[in-house]
Design an enzyme around this catalytic site. Structure first.
Site, PDB file in Angstrom:
ATOM      1  N   LYS A 299     106.678 -14.202  15.746  1.00 38.00           N
ATOM      2  CA  LYS A 299     106.385 -14.277  14.316  1.00 38.00           C
ATOM      3  C   LYS A 299     104.909 -14.572  14.109  1.00 38.00           C
ATOM      4  O   LYS A 299     104.351 -15.493  14.730  1.00 38.00           O
ATOM      5  CB  LYS A 299     107.244 -15.340  13.640  1.00 38.00           C
ATOM      6  CG  LYS A 299     107.079 -15.370  12.113  1.00 38.00           C
ATOM      7  CD  LYS A 299     108.128 -16.234  11.451  1.00 38.00           C
ATOM      8  CE  LYS A 299     107.909 -16.329   9.955  1.00 38.00           C
ATOM      9  NZ  LYS A 299     108.003 -14.999   9.290  1.00 38.00           N
TER      10      LYS A 299
ATOM     11  N   THR B 274     109.767 -18.262   3.721  1.00 40.61           N
ATOM     12  CA  THR B 274     110.930 -19.000   3.237  1.00 40.61           C
ATOM     13  C   THR B 274     110.614 -20.479   3.090  1.00 40.61           C
ATOM     14  O   THR B 274     111.044 -21.130   2.121  1.00 40.61           O
ATOM     15  CB  THR B 274     112.118 -18.809   4.197  1.00 40.61           C
ATOM     16  OG1 THR B 274     112.386 -17.417   4.318  1.00 40.61           O
ATOM     17  CG2 THR B 274     113.356 -19.517   3.680  1.00 40.61           C
TER      18      THR B 274
ATOM     19  N   HIS C  17     111.300 -20.213  14.180  1.00 34.93           N
ATOM     20  CA  HIS C  17     111.377 -18.758  14.345  1.00 34.93           C
ATOM     21  C   HIS C  17     111.016 -18.354  15.779  1.00 34.93           C
ATOM     22  O   HIS C  17     110.509 -19.157  16.553  1.00 34.93           O
ATOM     23  CB  HIS C  17     110.441 -18.050  13.358  1.00 34.93           C
ATOM     24  CG  HIS C  17     110.951 -18.035  11.953  1.00 34.93           C
ATOM     25  ND1 HIS C  17     110.696 -19.048  11.067  1.00 34.93           N
ATOM     26  CD2 HIS C  17     111.720 -17.130  11.279  1.00 34.93           C
ATOM     27  CE1 HIS C  17     111.263 -18.782   9.908  1.00 34.93           C
ATOM     28  NE2 HIS C  17     111.892 -17.626  10.012  1.00 34.93           N
TER      29      HIS C  17
ATOM     30  N   THR D  61     108.429  -8.482   2.773  1.00 32.57           N
ATOM     31  CA  THR D  61     107.429  -8.915   3.748  1.00 32.57           C
ATOM     32  C   THR D  61     106.826 -10.242   3.310  1.00 32.57           C
ATOM     33  O   THR D  61     106.775 -10.543   2.119  1.00 32.57           O
ATOM     34  CB  THR D  61     106.328  -7.839   3.865  1.00 32.57           C
ATOM     35  OG1 THR D  61     106.926  -6.613   4.269  1.00 32.57           O
ATOM     36  CG2 THR D  61     105.274  -8.223   4.880  1.00 32.57           C
ATOM     37  N   THR D  62     106.371 -11.049   4.266  1.00 32.81           N
ATOM     38  CA  THR D  62     105.780 -12.350   3.946  1.00 32.81           C
ATOM     39  C   THR D  62     104.326 -12.394   4.406  1.00 32.81           C
ATOM     40  O   THR D  62     103.803 -11.448   4.967  1.00 32.81           O
ATOM     41  CB  THR D  62     106.580 -13.485   4.620  1.00 32.81           C
ATOM     42  OG1 THR D  62     106.541 -13.309   6.050  1.00 32.81           O
ATOM     43  CG2 THR D  62     108.023 -13.487   4.161  1.00 32.81           C
TER      44      THR D  62
END
Length: 249
Positions: free
Chosen positions: A144, A151, A140, A85-86
């Site tokens: 999002k 990234t 994206h 997860t970010t």
């Protein structure tokens, strides 16, 4: 291998479920997710305390707000953990680092093999092209939630490492008289449609430009990477790992 899937009812969770159906090695024994009426062959809970199924590893593709509960469950049950997860804050990252003193944790903002190879490539290019300006562009889908992407942050860290950590991040540009600082790296986010994920690192020099781009064509690459990480982390000692530890780039 029995997996507790965090984020089971999300888009990545559903992709992992589909991938696992074709692999005998992996079985999702339970999930954590929203009560969305999504039917699965395993129980989905909203409370970690209700989980009673056998679990070998915890795989997290959910939301950064769940990290404290995930770490608590993993430590109390002595289960290795893969975090994919970010959007984590610095405080949450320190929380993950502290938890890795008790259980093995693989933590990566991107599970793609190609992206993790790209991290090495752009670090070397940054070092080899010291006079080139660097910009990072990430694209994206329109759902999002975090920006810039995890990234993109990883890519900045890599190019910064190639310049002895002398660079600084600049998130977008607006206004006038914006003379470019040689140490800055512009990081730009694009959101639209159903773009799975596209990352470009641009090196601009005198009369020439070098661009390196990675395009994710489906979420399956992240699912396969997450499962590869599960296979790896269950055999590791206590500590904090990333995808480079698996592929030895």
């Amino acid at each position: 291998m029995n997996i507790l899937l965090i984020g089971a009812t999300g888009s990545m969770g559903k992709t992992i479920i589909d991938v696992c159906k074709k692999l005998d090695e992996f079985k999702i024994s339970a999930g954590i997710g929203e009560n969305s009426g999504f039917e699965t062959s395993f129980p989905i809970y909203q409370d970690f305390s209700l989980i009673k199924e056998e679990v070998d590893v915890v795989l997290d593709f959910s939301n950064h707000r769940l990290i404290s509960d995930i770490l608590k469950f993993s430590i109390e049950n002595n289960k290795p953990l893969v975090i994919a997860t970010t959007g984590y804050t610095e405080e949450q990252i320190r929380e993950i680092e502290e938890a890795s003193k008790y259980i093995p944790i693989l933590f990566s903002g991107n599970m793609s093999i190609g992206i993790n190879l790209l991290l090495n490539v752009v670090e070397n290019l940054s070092k080899s092209l010291p006079e080139f300006d660097i910009e990072i562009i990430e694209k994206h889908h329109n759902l999002k939630k975090d920006s810039p992407s995890g990234t993109a942050r990883m890519l900045f860290k890599s190019v910064n490492s190639g310049r002895d950590n002398s660079l600084k991040e600049l998130y977008g540009r607006e206004g006038s008289n914006l003379s470019r600082d040689k140490r800055e790296v512009g990081i730009h986010a694009v959101r639209g449609g159903t773009i799975v994920g596209e990352h470009t690192v641009m090196f601009s020099g005198l009369d020439e430009v070098l661009e390196v781009t990675h395009i994710a064509q489906s979420k399956k690459i992240f699912a396969n990477g997450g499962l590869t990480a599960c296979r790896y982390i269950v055999n590791q000692e206590v500590g904090l790992y990333n995808m480079k530890d698996i592929f030895k780039f």
